[in-house]
Write a protein that holds these residues in place. Structure first.
Motif, short mmCIF file in Angstrom:
data_model
loop_
_atom_site.label_atom_id
_atom_site.label_comp_id
_atom_site.label_asym_id
_atom_site.label_seq_id
_atom_site.Cartn_x
_atom_site.Cartn_y
_atom_site.Cartn_z
N LEU A 9 -7.30 10.80 5.71
CA LEU A 9 -8.76 11.40 6.02
C LEU A 9 -9.82 10.56 5.35
CD1 LEU A 9 -8.23 15.36 6.19
CD2 LEU A 9 -8.20 13.63 8.17
N GLY A 10 -9.53 10.19 4.18
CA GLY A 10 -10.76 9.43 3.45
C GLY A 10 -10.50 7.98 3.22
N GLY A 11 -9.74 7.37 4.05
CA GLY A 11 -9.38 5.80 3.81
C GLY A 11 -8.65 5.24 4.90
N PRO A 12 -8.57 3.96 5.30
CA PRO A 12 -7.90 3.43 6.10
C PRO A 12 -6.62 3.60 6.22
CG PRO A 12 -8.45 1.73 4.54
CD PRO A 12 -9.07 3.17 4.11
N VAL A 13 -5.53 3.13 7.29
CA VAL A 13 -4.13 3.33 6.99
C VAL A 13 -3.47 2.42 6.20
CG1 VAL A 13 -4.40 3.99 9.83
CG2 VAL A 13 -4.06 1.56 9.04
N GLU A 14 -2.26 2.81 5.66
CA GLU A 14 -1.59 1.93 4.83
C GLU A 14 -0.21 1.69 5.34
OE1 GLU A 14 -0.18 2.40 0.05
OE2 GLU A 14 -1.78 3.50 0.84
N SER A 15 0.36 0.49 5.12
CA SER A 15 1.57 -0.04 5.61
C SER A 15 2.66 0.29 4.51
CB SER A 15 1.42 -1.67 5.51
OG SER A 15 2.88 -2.07 5.69
N ASP A 16 3.80 0.65 4.99
CA ASP A 16 4.94 0.91 4.08
C ASP A 16 5.23 -0.15 3.40
OD1 ASP A 16 4.97 3.47 5.20
OD2 ASP A 16 6.54 3.04 6.94
N ILE A 17 5.01 -1.32 3.75
CA ILE A 17 5.68 -2.49 2.90
C ILE A 17 4.46 -3.03 1.79
CG2 ILE A 17 7.17 -3.22 4.62
CD1 ILE A 17 5.14 -5.32 5.11
N LYS A 18 3.54 -2.17 1.96
CA LYS A 18 2.29 -2.65 1.02
C LYS A 18 2.96 -2.42 -0.49
CE LYS A 18 -2.38 -1.68 -0.69
NZ LYS A 18 -3.77 -0.97 -0.36
N GLN A 19 3.44 -1.26 -0.84
CA GLN A 19 3.77 -1.06 -2.28
C GLN A 19 4.96 -1.98 -2.60
OE1 GLN A 19 5.19 2.74 -2.43
NE2 GLN A 19 6.42 2.85 -0.50
N VAL A 20 5.83 -2.46 -1.76
CA VAL A 20 6.98 -3.20 -2.31
C VAL A 20 6.49 -4.79 -1.85
CG1 VAL A 20 8.45 -1.36 -2.02
CG2 VAL A 20 8.20 -3.04 0.27
N ARG A 111 17.43 -3.32 -5.29
CA ARG A 111 17.47 -1.70 -5.29
C ARG A 111 16.30 -1.08 -5.49
NH1 ARG A 111 22.73 -0.11 -5.79
NH2 ARG A 111 24.33 -1.63 -6.09
N HIS A 112 15.21 -1.59 -6.35
CA HIS A 112 13.97 -0.92 -6.37
C HIS A 112 13.24 -0.89 -4.88
CE1 HIS A 112 13.70 -0.32 -10.73
NE2 HIS A 112 14.16 -1.32 -11.03
N ILE A 113 13.34 -1.92 -4.22
CA ILE A 113 12.78 -1.82 -2.88
C ILE A 113 13.41 -0.86 -1.96
CG2 ILE A 113 12.50 -3.24 -0.59
CD1 ILE A 113 12.19 -5.62 -2.49
N ALA A 114 14.65 -0.72 -2.18
CA ALA A 114 15.49 0.53 -1.27
C ALA A 114 15.04 1.67 -1.74
CB ALA A 114 16.71 0.34 -1.54
N ALA A 115 14.65 2.06 -3.14
CA ALA A 115 14.29 3.38 -3.71
C ALA A 115 12.84 3.67 -3.10
CB ALA A 115 14.65 3.44 -5.22
N GLN A 116 12.07 2.61 -3.32
CA GLN A 116 10.61 2.78 -2.86
C GLN A 116 10.47 3.02 -1.44
OE1 GLN A 116 7.78 0.29 -4.64
NE2 GLN A 116 8.99 0.03 -6.75
N THR A 117 11.24 2.47 -0.59
CA THR A 117 10.88 2.48 0.74
C THR A 117 11.75 3.39 1.51
OG1 THR A 117 12.69 0.82 1.09
CG2 THR A 117 10.13 0.18 1.05
#
Length: 269
Positions: A9-20, A111-117
């Motif tokens: 509601l308060g910002g733009p959309v965010e990609s799922d891969i941004k954090q990884v 493994r970290h990528i798998a856990a975060q996604t």
């Protein structure tokens, strides 16, 4: 029309891969280092110790030595032949580097990528052997929950896309129907036919109607459910007619049938 992912509601959309994305760049860098190391350090290296650079004489037209020049080392690599003429010259060998360190770090990053996604690790690493069904279900539970969440978010946008498609096609009636409709998604979790049959049997035991159970079967369209309902009703009607006919054969006769029988017996007497 855009299907917004993780809209806020308060910002733009965010990609799922941004954090990884940083972790993925780390994996790419490590792969580059690994391939570079494979070019130079993956095999044992041999070196000549205690020998001068190989030289050759330069002669004039009359055969006199006028100068000397170095012999290109690429020639020895190509010809696979080297003379060691100086006293004390020896051959040493450097062992190959252990490139497994790169692989272990890459595997940890994956493994970290798998856990975060919330992606099952065996999807990315390919490690899958002798895994029990319950353990496999538990490993995929995070991904299933993520897909279910996406279905809730994407449902309204998908419905709006279909409504706009109907308007573009000039079918206003279908567009109005779609505006009040609901997007139906398939089951996010993969189950075998035996698992579905077991689940539906248990639902049947607690009184869930047949129509609701049929709609829960993956891949069954609403039209097919309607056809099954008509087939069931027709079968029930046919069974009722057959039962009525059988009852008429073995049941009590209509009034007057017994009197005729009595008269026939009296005449015979």
């Amino acid at each position: 029309m855009e299907i917004a992912n993780r809209s806020r509601l308060g910002g733009p959309v965010e990609s799922d891969i941004k954090q990884v994305a940083p972790l993925q760049r780390t994996v790419n860098t490590l792969w580059a280092h690994l391939l570079t190391g494979a070019d130079y350090l993956a095999l044992p290296q041999r070196v000549v110790l205690g020998m001068d650079k190989p030289m050759r004489d330069i002669r004039d037209d009359e055969g006199n030595i006028v100068d000397e020049e170095e012999i290109p080392l690429t020639r020895f690599s190509r010809d696979r032949l080297l003379w060691l003429s100086k006293v004390g010259t020896q051959i040493a060998q450097y062992s190959a580097a252990d490139l497994g360190n790169f692989l272990r770090v890459i595997e940890a990053a994956v493994r970290h990528i798998a856990a975060q996604t919330r992606t099952p690790p065996h999807y990315l690493l390919g490690e899958m052997s002798n895994i029990a069904a319950d353990a496999l279900t538990a490993a995929e539970s995070g991904l299933v929950a993520k897909v279910v969440d996406k279905q809730i978010q994407f449902g309204a946008d998908t419905r709006e896309i279909m409504r706009l498609e109907a308007l573009a096609a000039g079918d206003t009636a279908r567009a109005e129907s779609l505006a009040m409709g609901k997007v139906l998604w398939r089951d996010a979790q993969f189950r075998s036919e035996a698992q579905y049959a077991d689940a539906l049997t248990k639902y049947k035991a607690i009184g869930v109607p047949d129509e609701a159970l049929w709609r829960m079967i993956p891949g069954v369209e609403p039209e097919q459910v309607e056809a099954w309902i008509r087939m069931r009703d027709a079968q029930a009607q046919a069974s009722a007619q057959a039962a009525a006919a059988a009852f008429a054969e073995i049941g009590p006769k209509p009034d007057g049938g017994d009197d005729d029988t009595d008269e026939a017996e009296d005449e015979a007497a």
